[in-house]
Design a protein around this motif. Structure first.
Motif, PDB file in Angstrom:
ATOM      1  N   VAL A  68       0.843  -1.194   0.000  1.00  0.00           N
ATOM      2  CA  VAL A  68       0.000   0.000   0.000  1.00  0.00           C
ATOM      3  C   VAL A  68       0.875   1.240   0.000  1.00  0.00           C
ATOM      4  O   VAL A  68       1.823   1.338   0.773  1.00  0.00           O
ATOM      5  N   LYS A  69       0.529   2.163  -0.892  1.00  0.00           N
ATOM      6  CA  LYS A  69       1.136   3.496  -0.841  1.00  0.00           C
ATOM      7  C   LYS A  69       0.125   4.384  -0.137  1.00  0.00           C
ATOM      8  O   LYS A  69      -0.964   4.642  -0.655  1.00  0.00           O
ATOM      9  N   PHE A  70       0.470   4.826   1.053  1.00  0.00           N
ATOM     10  CA  PHE A  70      -0.466   5.565   1.881  1.00  0.00           C
ATOM     11  C   PHE A  70      -0.673   6.980   1.362  1.00  0.00           C
ATOM     12  O   PHE A  70       0.175   7.555   0.694  1.00  0.00           O
ATOM     13  N   SER A  71      -1.813   7.524   1.726  1.00  0.00           N
ATOM     14  CA  SER A  71      -2.188   8.879   1.355  1.00  0.00           C
ATOM     15  C   SER A  71      -2.658   9.595   2.612  1.00  0.00           C
ATOM     16  O   SER A  71      -3.523   9.085   3.323  1.00  0.00           O
ATOM     17  N   LYS A  72      -2.095  10.760   2.862  1.00  0.00           N
ATOM     18  CA  LYS A  72      -2.512  11.536   4.030  1.00  0.00           C
ATOM     19  C   LYS A  72      -3.986  11.911   3.929  1.00  0.00           C
ATOM     20  O   LYS A  72      -4.709  11.877   4.915  1.00  0.00           O
ATOM     21  N   GLU A  73      -4.423  12.256   2.718  1.00  0.00           N
ATOM     22  CA  GLU A  73      -5.818  12.657   2.532  1.00  0.00           C
ATOM     23  C   GLU A  73      -6.765  11.502   2.875  1.00  0.00           C
ATOM     24  O   GLU A  73      -7.750  11.673   3.586  1.00  0.00           O
ATOM     25  N   HIS A  74      -6.442  10.327   2.344  1.00  0.00           N
ATOM     26  CA  HIS A  74      -7.289   9.158   2.599  1.00  0.00           C
ATOM     27  C   HIS A  74      -7.320   8.834   4.082  1.00  0.00           C
ATOM     28  O   HIS A  74      -8.380   8.592   4.659  1.00  0.00           O
ATOM     29  N   LEU A  75      -6.158   8.823   4.717  1.00  0.00           N
ATOM     30  CA  LEU A  75      -6.086   8.509   6.138  1.00  0.00           C
ATOM     31  C   LEU A  75      -6.850   9.536   6.969  1.00  0.00           C
ATOM     32  O   LEU A  75      -7.591   9.180   7.890  1.00  0.00           O
ATOM     33  N   PHE A  76      -6.695  10.819   6.620  1.00  0.00           N
ATOM     34  CA  PHE A  76      -7.413  11.850   7.357  1.00  0.00           C
ATOM     35  C   PHE A  76      -8.924  11.699   7.196  1.00  0.00           C
ATOM     36  O   PHE A  76      -9.671  11.860   8.156  1.00  0.00           O
ATOM     37  N   TRP A  77      -9.386  11.362   5.973  1.00  0.00           N
ATOM     38  CA  TRP A  77     -10.822  11.151   5.760  1.00  0.00           C
ATOM     39  C   TRP A  77     -11.336   9.995   6.603  1.00  0.00           C
ATOM     40  O   TRP A  77     -12.447  10.046   7.124  1.00  0.00           O
ATOM     41  N   THR A  78     -10.546   8.933   6.731  1.00  0.00           N
ATOM     42  CA  THR A  78     -11.001   7.808   7.546  1.00  0.00           C
ATOM     43  C   THR A  78     -11.118   8.207   9.017  1.00  0.00           C
ATOM     44  O   THR A  78     -12.090   7.845   9.672  1.00  0.00           O
ATOM     45  N   GLN A 122      -4.469   7.526  -5.492  1.00  0.00           N
ATOM     46  CA  GLN A 122      -5.182   7.297  -6.757  1.00  0.00           C
ATOM     47  C   GLN A 122      -6.563   6.709  -6.498  1.00  0.00           C
ATOM     48  O   GLN A 122      -7.547   7.102  -7.129  1.00  0.00           O
ATOM     49  N   TYR A 123      -6.639   5.761  -5.578  1.00  0.00           N
ATOM     50  CA  TYR A 123      -7.928   5.153  -5.248  1.00  0.00           C
ATOM     51  C   TYR A 123      -8.890   6.201  -4.728  1.00  0.00           C
ATOM     52  O   TYR A 123     -10.052   6.262  -5.145  1.00  0.00           O
ATOM     53  N   PHE A 124      -8.418   7.043  -3.821  1.00  0.00           N
ATOM     54  CA  PHE A 124      -9.279   8.070  -3.245  1.00  0.00           C
ATOM     55  C   PHE A 124      -9.765   9.046  -4.315  1.00  0.00           C
ATOM     56  O   PHE A 124     -10.924   9.455  -4.302  1.00  0.00           O
ATOM     57  N   ASN A 125      -8.901   9.397  -5.245  1.00  0.00           N
ATOM     58  CA  ASN A 125      -9.318  10.295  -6.334  1.00  0.00           C
ATOM     59  C   ASN A 125     -10.370   9.635  -7.225  1.00  0.00           C
ATOM     60  O   ASN A 125     -11.242  10.310  -7.765  1.00  0.00           O
ATOM     61  N   ARG A 126     -10.288   8.315  -7.376  1.00  0.00           N
ATOM     62  CA  ARG A 126     -11.283   7.590  -8.183  1.00  0.00           C
ATOM     63  C   ARG A 126     -12.652   7.553  -7.520  1.00  0.00           C
ATOM     64  O   ARG A 126     -13.673   7.617  -8.197  1.00  0.00           O
ATOM     65  N   VAL A 127     -12.694   7.431  -6.204  1.00  0.00           N
ATOM     66  CA  VAL A 127     -13.972   7.297  -5.496  1.00  0.00           C
ATOM     67  C   VAL A 127     -14.427   8.610  -4.852  1.00  0.00           C
ATOM     68  O   VAL A 127     -15.457   8.635  -4.179  1.00  0.00           O
ATOM     69  N   ARG A 128     -13.695   9.670  -5.094  1.00  0.00           N
ATOM     70  CA  ARG A 128     -13.957  10.962  -4.451  1.00  0.00           C
ATOM     71  C   ARG A 128     -15.389  11.435  -4.651  1.00  0.00           C
ATOM     72  O   ARG A 128     -16.066  11.821  -3.704  1.00  0.00           O
ATOM     73  N   LYS A 129     -15.879  11.382  -5.877  1.00  0.00           N
ATOM     74  CA  LYS A 129     -17.231  11.894  -6.157  1.00  0.00           C
ATOM     75  C   LYS A 129     -18.300  11.068  -5.439  1.00  0.00           C
ATOM     76  O   LYS A 129     -19.252  11.629  -4.894  1.00  0.00           O
ATOM     77  N   ARG A 130     -18.128   9.756  -5.427  1.00  0.00           N
ATOM     78  CA  ARG A 130     -19.097   8.912  -4.711  1.00  0.00           C
ATOM     79  C   ARG A 130     -19.082   9.211  -3.219  1.00  0.00           C
ATOM     80  O   ARG A 130     -20.119   9.246  -2.567  1.00  0.00           O
TER      81      ARG A 130
END
Length: 174
Positions: A43-53, A112-120
């Motif tokens: 996993v390549k972590f993302s600060k944005e994804h982690l903060f959203w969780t 990248q995953y978070f950017n893909r599911v961002r709108k949903r």
């Protein structure tokens, strides 16, 4: 052996089921974080994804904590019970989107995953805060601060949905 019908009140009975739902959604968050730790090499972590969780989990705990107020209303109208579990069902859908199934045989870039599911995700957050507003109408908690918070959160979610600029995404997170 004689069965008794007065062992649980309606509210107590429904509270147990609601506790299972809250527990399952909390488990989705804890197991999602656990999977990210276990598969940290894939996993390549993302600060944005982690903060959203973390933000979403904190909001989940806040909603759970405030849900006890609804018990007085549920005792008088059973349909309000179904309305009261709407936010937690939306939290479940958010948890499904925030935590993809991880495994070591596939590399995950969470940014990248978070950017893909961002709108949903933003659509679900709009639904979540709208459900808070509807709940305020039916459950009588008419705090003006809550209304301002919900409407501001909806506006930020609409901005996050509409604008894909990184600065806007960070402002929405803040």
């Amino acid at each position: 052996m004689q069965l008794t019908t007065d062992s649980f009140s309606l509210v107590e009975y429904l509270s147990v089921f609601t506790a299972f739902i809250y527990g399952y959604v909390a488990t989705r968050f804890l197991s999602g974080w656990g999977a990210m730790i276990n598969f940290r090499h894939a996993v390549k972590f993302s600060k944005e994804h982690l903060f959203w969780t973390f933000l979403t989990f904190g909001l989940l705990i806040d909603v759970w904590w405030g849900s006890w107020v609804k018990n007085n209303f549920i005792a008088h109208n059973m349909l309000l019970y179904y309305l009261s579990i709407l936010p937690i069902l939306i939290f479940y859908l958010i948890s499904v989107i925030l935590f993809p199934p991880l495994s070591e045989d596939r590399f995950w870039d969470l940014k990248q995953y978070f950017n893909r599911v961002r709108k949903r995700q933003y659509l679900l957050f709009i639904g979540l805060f709208l459900s808070f507003e509807v709940g305020q109408i039916f459950f009588g908690r008419k705090l003006i601060e809550d209304r301002y918070f919900n409407l501001t959160a909806i506006a930020f979610a609409v901005a996050g949905y509409s604008l894909n600029r990184p600065l806007i995404q960070y402002i929405v997170l803040a």
